[in-house]
Design an enzyme around this catalytic site. Sequence first.
Site, PDB file in Angstrom:
ATOM      1  N   SER A 124     102.157  43.875  59.909  1.00 45.24           N
ATOM      2  CA  SER A 124     102.223  42.434  59.618  1.00 45.24           C
ATOM      3  C   SER A 124     102.310  42.195  58.124  1.00 45.24           C
ATOM      4  O   SER A 124     101.793  42.990  57.319  1.00 45.24           O
ATOM      5  CB  SER A 124     100.969  41.753  60.179  1.00 45.24           C
ATOM      6  OG  SER A 124     100.823  40.452  59.676  1.00 45.24           O
ATOM      7  N   TYR A 150      91.673  40.553  60.866  1.00 48.28           N
ATOM      8  CA  TYR A 150      92.967  40.897  61.461  1.00 48.28           C
ATOM      9  C   TYR A 150      93.849  41.590  60.427  1.00 48.28           C
ATOM     10  O   TYR A 150      94.415  42.667  60.688  1.00 48.28           O
ATOM     11  CB  TYR A 150      93.659  39.641  61.982  1.00 48.28           C
ATOM     12  CG  TYR A 150      95.114  39.869  62.320  1.00 48.28           C
ATOM     13  CD1 TYR A 150      95.469  40.552  63.482  1.00 48.28           C
ATOM     14  CD2 TYR A 150      96.128  39.428  61.471  1.00 48.28           C
ATOM     15  CE1 TYR A 150      96.806  40.789  63.788  1.00 48.28           C
ATOM     16  CE2 TYR A 150      97.461  39.665  61.770  1.00 48.28           C
ATOM     17  CZ  TYR A 150      97.794  40.338  62.921  1.00 48.28           C
ATOM     18  OH  TYR A 150      99.108  40.582  63.217  1.00 48.28           O
ATOM     19  N   LYS A 154      95.223  45.636  60.277  1.00 46.49           N
ATOM     20  CA  LYS A 154      96.608  46.091  60.132  1.00 46.49           C
ATOM     21  C   LYS A 154      96.741  47.042  58.941  1.00 46.49           C
ATOM     22  O   LYS A 154      97.407  48.077  59.021  1.00 46.49           O
ATOM     23  CB  LYS A 154      97.537  44.887  59.961  1.00 46.49           C
ATOM     24  CG  LYS A 154      97.731  44.060  61.214  1.00 46.49           C
ATOM     25  CD  LYS A 154      98.445  44.826  62.312  1.00 46.49           C
ATOM     26  CE  LYS A 154      98.812  43.960  63.494  1.00 46.49           C
ATOM     27  NZ  LYS A 154      99.447  44.707  64.597  1.00 46.49           N
TER      28      LYS A 154
END
Length: 362
Positions: A124, A150, A154
């Site tokens: 991402s 989050y 990643k």
Amino acid sequence: MRVLLTGGAGYIGSHTALVLLEQGHDVVVVDDLSNGNRIALDRVEELTGRSVTFVQADLTNTTATRVTLANTNFDAVVHFAGLKAVGESVEQPVRYYRTNLASTLTLLDIMAERQINTLVFSSSATVYGEPQTPLVAETHHTGVGLTNPYGWSKYMNEQIITDAAVARPDMSVVLLRYFNPVGAHPSGRIGEDPAGIPNNLLPFIAQVAVGRRDKLSVFGDDYDTPDGTGVRDYIHVMDLAEGHVAALNYASCGVQTYNLGSGVGTSVLEAVRAFEAVSNRPVPYQISPRRSGDLATVVADPRLAQEKLKWQTTRTFADACRDAWNWQSQNPAGYGETVRVVIGSPAATVERTLDDKAISTR
């Protein structure tokens, strides 16, 4: 190839499964269905006329996953599985780290045991933190200014996978950092079906247009942008799916990293107007205070993927709005949860049963 898609029953995974099947590959999906839906894969089979091998498993449980996949063969892996809501990750950090990291560790163990060497990882643009430039290239620093678990998960996964590839020089790894996936398959049969309140802009706009939400909150209208609202790079999910297949075809020994984006910025209000134009429905909105950490403009520099993967976006943001509306209007309740939505005047409601088999209008 016979490709294993982890999290393949989800939004991006299901569209990638469709493109892989259309290009002649075989597809195996492993998913615990916490964010995905089996109906999406049924519809992929319907659209392509080909079958998907589905395995329900929780990748955080290494032993159970190893047993479940014991009789399932595959040649390469595209790793989508993981939790993905930024706000929820702040509220439930331990759950996010456990799920997103443990699933990757399980996958790498199984790949090593079977001598499977090709991996494409769904990363991402959040790994860039707070970019110092509006146009973000792969050379921009990562892991600096990250604001949520989050994004950290990643970033950590990229490091874990890179270290695994150093230890196994025969591995071919592609890390794909994508920006803001939007849209749906043009048939309207598969699309984005977020659980609860959508975290992303376009599905929220679509749910306002179809009557599931009252209005959109626009966070800040005083940024240094043409209309004062935040500008982001939106990539059609079909372009994104094709990017994953291009990465699989190109993968060579070592680790390569590519941005997948359009290179074109769209503001929040531009997105609202574009969606109103294709849906012919109003999208009411209110201006709310800025959110902490939001930047004025973040757009991908996609030139490296264009050069190396021979891939670039071919669909516009207007195309994404058209396809998202086609999906939302055909599936006002998504893949099957029961909801009530206003679909016309005089007011009417649509109810869809949990098994997606029956629909009634009144």
